[in-house]
Design an enzyme around this catalytic site. Structure first.
Site, PDB file in Angstrom:
ATOM      1  N   HIS A 217      11.091  44.124   5.957  1.00  0.00           N
ATOM      2  CA  HIS A 217      10.129  43.501   5.049  1.00  0.00           C
ATOM      3  C   HIS A 217      10.253  41.976   5.074  1.00  0.00           C
ATOM      4  O   HIS A 217       9.675  41.295   4.240  1.00  0.00           O
ATOM      5  CB  HIS A 217      10.340  43.985   3.615  1.00  0.00           C
ATOM      6  CG  HIS A 217      10.250  45.456   3.454  1.00  0.00           C
ATOM      7  ND1 HIS A 217      11.349  46.270   3.562  1.00  0.00           N
ATOM      8  CD2 HIS A 217       9.179  46.258   3.204  1.00  0.00           C
ATOM      9  CE1 HIS A 217      10.961  47.532   3.374  1.00  0.00           C
ATOM     10  NE2 HIS A 217       9.666  47.545   3.164  1.00  0.00           N
ATOM     11  N   GLY A 399       3.438  38.337  -5.762  1.00  0.00           N
ATOM     12  CA  GLY A 399       2.129  37.854  -6.216  1.00  0.00           C
ATOM     13  C   GLY A 399       1.023  38.845  -5.953  1.00  0.00           C
ATOM     14  O   GLY A 399       0.242  39.196  -6.847  1.00  0.00           O
ATOM     15  N   GLY A 401       1.329  42.034  -5.311  1.00  0.00           N
ATOM     16  CA  GLY A 401       1.574  43.261  -6.056  1.00  0.00           C
ATOM     17  C   GLY A 401       1.124  43.142  -7.504  1.00  0.00           C
ATOM     18  O   GLY A 401       0.483  44.045  -8.047  1.00  0.00           O
ATOM     19  N   THR A 441       8.552  47.849  -7.191  1.00  0.00           N
ATOM     20  CA  THR A 441       9.367  47.778  -8.406  1.00  0.00           C
ATOM     21  C   THR A 441       8.561  47.244  -9.576  1.00  0.00           C
ATOM     22  O   THR A 441       8.624  47.792 -10.681  1.00  0.00           O
ATOM     23  CB  THR A 441      10.581  46.865  -8.151  1.00  0.00           C
ATOM     24  OG1 THR A 441      11.286  47.332  -7.005  1.00  0.00           O
ATOM     25  CG2 THR A 441      11.508  46.870  -9.348  1.00  0.00           C
ATOM     26  N   SER A 442       7.806  46.173  -9.351  1.00  0.00           N
ATOM     27  CA  SER A 442       7.062  45.583 -10.465  1.00  0.00           C
ATOM     28  C   SER A 442       6.017  46.549 -10.999  1.00  0.00           C
ATOM     29  O   SER A 442       5.750  46.595 -12.204  1.00  0.00           O
ATOM     30  CB  SER A 442       6.398  44.269 -10.044  1.00  0.00           C
ATOM     31  OG  SER A 442       5.394  44.486  -9.071  1.00  0.00           O
ATOM     32  N   ARG A 539      16.243  43.480  -3.624  1.00  0.00           N
ATOM     33  CA  ARG A 539      16.451  43.029  -2.254  1.00  0.00           C
ATOM     34  C   ARG A 539      17.112  41.666  -2.187  1.00  0.00           C
ATOM     35  O   ARG A 539      17.844  41.361  -1.245  1.00  0.00           O
ATOM     36  CB  ARG A 539      15.106  42.972  -1.517  1.00  0.00           C
ATOM     37  CG  ARG A 539      14.454  44.325  -1.334  1.00  0.00           C
ATOM     38  CD  ARG A 539      13.084  44.169  -0.703  1.00  0.00           C
ATOM     39  NE  ARG A 539      12.392  45.456  -0.691  1.00  0.00           N
ATOM     40  CZ  ARG A 539      11.100  45.594  -0.515  1.00  0.00           C
ATOM     41  NH1 ARG A 539      10.340  44.533  -0.352  1.00  0.00           N
ATOM     42  NH2 ARG A 539      10.536  46.796  -0.512  1.00  0.00           N
ATOM     43  N   ALA A 553      10.629  35.279  -9.539  1.00  0.00           N
ATOM     44  CA  ALA A 553       9.183  35.485  -9.603  1.00  0.00           C
ATOM     45  C   ALA A 553       8.800  36.443 -10.725  1.00  0.00           C
ATOM     46  O   ALA A 553       7.790  36.252 -11.411  1.00  0.00           O
ATOM     47  CB  ALA A 553       8.675  36.004  -8.261  1.00  0.00           C
TER      48      ALA A 553
END
Length: 573
Positions: A217, A399, A401, A441-442, A539, A553
């Protein structure tokens, strides 16, 4: 650089539609991904795999006879949501239970585990095997923390073959676990990958240099060196993996499957040159090579990179590796006759039901829908910056996501409010949509937070300041249940001060606008302060030192959202 796309936000969905159109004899579109378009005997275990898009042929390309029964396909580099995984598993289930298998990433773990709970509650027997083959992502003493990369194929192939021959769920699971325990991978990258619409790659590598131990990723490597010759690269990859042998395995005289995997932009001809050197090095070490694979098997969009996987066999694993398979992207052995599923099994869409609220609750529902619309606008305005912050030590998808999630939540909230839903239902429906479309995750976190808010607010009354504070605390508890604590450099670092200040100000007698304003200011200050923290979750923890000096973030987006909500509740009703 990715050149061919329409709206970047629609890329993953359009990709799946085109993939299915090109492979209708093997796969069909279901909510959340794809399932086989061919029949399986009743009682067969369904292997359901998945992860973010951008890794083709993983994951949809591995659905077919002798491999997976279905694949949950999230947005680019974002895990599928729990709803997507659940829907794919139900569409793939044949009465023999479901084995969920995927790479070990935080968002995938959250969402696949939630799906496993939902499947169990629906009466479906379910097991999970996470792939942890990447030796660069954690030391051997913490092998359970390692991420899954090209070793996915080894686990999926033997588990799918075991399911195809009629093994029960416990047996298929044990075989998948054994395959994972006997699989090791290590990779390098020469340049980063660019997502559709992005002007810059997620990361860069200096000309003539390569990142060692790069994740699929864009996770940063563990080292950097000059680009070697093909033989030099083969020596690096093989030597590293020969120091990472599974328990009980000695290289000399052992059978192994080597997989040389291209990550997106390295040409097959180059891979063959490298593999010749890999083979020579393995033979020198006494390894007996069995049915190797060379090609693009688990990619990272257009990343220029290579990984080597060694799958150390036993007699049963070798038989399962050699068993026939027929999927869009991976075939082995002779053709296998297959029957298409009936047309009527194709999943029909459904309208989400709403709980009609009282007059007071419907008024509040309208204000909540307006707040969610403001959240969407704020996230749209800051999506690029949130992605830039996230890319410092993560994968840069925060962002986009959040943009996908807030857009879906906005549409769902407006629809639910228009149909007369109460305040709590609007929040719950918005949370479900956020989780479903954002993935990662978010997505899981915001879905849980909005569901908790809605559960406390309910559909019968206009919520007071005290009710709002209680609901926010319930949301905070739901987020904390995912495991992060203050100081981990996550959204929690802004959420906890917000919760505490809001509760204190409401208890002191402040009205909601005043209390929310104070809490939002506290969240903003706490989010900014995360710049000095070292990440301990997700991560970013692997290369946390890169994030020092940059705020988190997730914390920043939370603070922005509290300010957006304030702008709507401060307007008189």
């Amino acid at each position: 650089m990715t050149r061919l796309f329409n709206d970047p936000a629609d890329f993953a969905d359009e990709m799946v539609d085109g993939f299915v159109a090109a492979n209708r004899s093997r796969v069909r579109r279901v909510h959340g991904g794809v399932a086989r378009s061919t029949t399986s005997p009743e009682g067969t275990v369904a292997l359901v795999v998945g992860g973010g898009s951008g890794h083709y042929p993983a994951f949809g390309g591995l659905v077919g006879h002798g491999l997976a029964a279905g694949a949950a396909m999230g947005n680019l580099f974002a895990s599928p949501s729990a709803q997507q995984v659940t829907a794919v598993a139900k569409a793939s289930h044949h009465g023999g239970g479901v084995l969920l298998s995927y790479g070990n990433y935080a968002g995938d773990v959250l969402n696949f585990d939630a799906a496993a709970r939902a499947l169990a509650e629906a009466g479906i027997d379910v097991r999970t095997v996470r792939v942890t083959d990447d030796v660069a992502s954690a030391p051997s003493t913490r092998a359970h923390e390692r991420r899954g990369i090209a070793g996915d194929l080894c686990v999926f192939k033997v588990a799918g073959a075991a399911a195809e021959r009629g093994d029960d769920l416990d047996t298929v699971t044990a075989i998948a676990e054994r395959a994972n325990d006997r699989t090791r991978s290590f990779g390098v990258a020469f340049s980063g990958c660019s997502l559709p619409g992005a002007e810059e790659p997620l990361f860069t590598v200096p000309e003539g240099r390569m990142a060692i131990g790069m994740g699929i990723h864009g996770e940063r490597g563990i080292d950097e060196s000059d680009v070697p010759t093909a033989s030099g690269l083969a020596d690096l990859l093989v030597d590293k993996l020969l120091t990472e042998l599974p328990d009980g395995v000695t290289a000399d005289g052992q059978r192994a499957v080597p997989i040389l995997n291209g990550l997106g932009s390295v040409k097959y001809e180059e891979l063959f040159v490298v593999f010749g050197a890999v083979q020579r090095r393995l033979v020198e070490a006494g390894v007996e090579i069995v049915e190797p694979e060379v090609g693009e098997l688990v990619t990272s969009f257009d990343m220029a990179g290579v990984s080597l996987t060694l799958f150390w066999l036993d007699d049963e694993l070798e038989r399962l590796w050699a068993a026939p398979a027929d999927s869009p992207a991976y075939r082995k052995g002779g053709a296998v006759p297959q029957e298409p599923v009936p047309v009527d099994v194709l999943e029909a869409g459904a309208v989400v039901p709403v709980t009609v609220g009282t007059d007071e609750s419907r008024i509040a529902a309208g204000r909540i829908a307006a707040a969610i619309a403001a959240v969407r606008t704020t996230i749209d305005d800051h999506a690029d910056e949130l992605g830039r912050i996230d890319a410092v030590a993560g994968d840069g998808d925060h962002g986009i996501g959040m943009q996908r999630g807030s857009t879906a939540a906005d549409a769902a909230a407006q629809d639910a409010a228009a149909r007369g839903a109460g305040a709590g239902s609007v929040l719950a429906i918005a949370g479900d949509a956020w989780s479903d479309k954002a993935g990662g995750t978010s997505g899981a976190i915001w879905g849980a937070a909005l569901e908790a808010l809605g559960r406390v607010v309910g559909d019968t009354a206009r919520p007071s300041a005290a009710t709002v504070a209680e609901a926010v605390h319930a949301a905070a508890e739901a987020v904390l249940a995912f495991g992060a604590v203050p100081g981990d450099k996550t959204m929690v670092d802004a959420l906890v001060p917000f919760d505490e200040v809001l509760a204190a100000r409401v208890t002191a007698g402040d009205d909601l606008v005043t209390a929310w304003s104070s809490a939002s200011a506290a969240a903003t200050a706490a989010a900014d302060a995360t710049a000095g923290l070292l990440p301990r979750m997700g991560r970013a923890r692997t290369h946390g030192e890169d994030a020092v000096g940059t705020p988190d973030a997730g914390a920043i987006s939370f603070a922005l959202i509290t300010a957006a909500v304030l702008s709507t509740i401060a307007v008189p009703a």
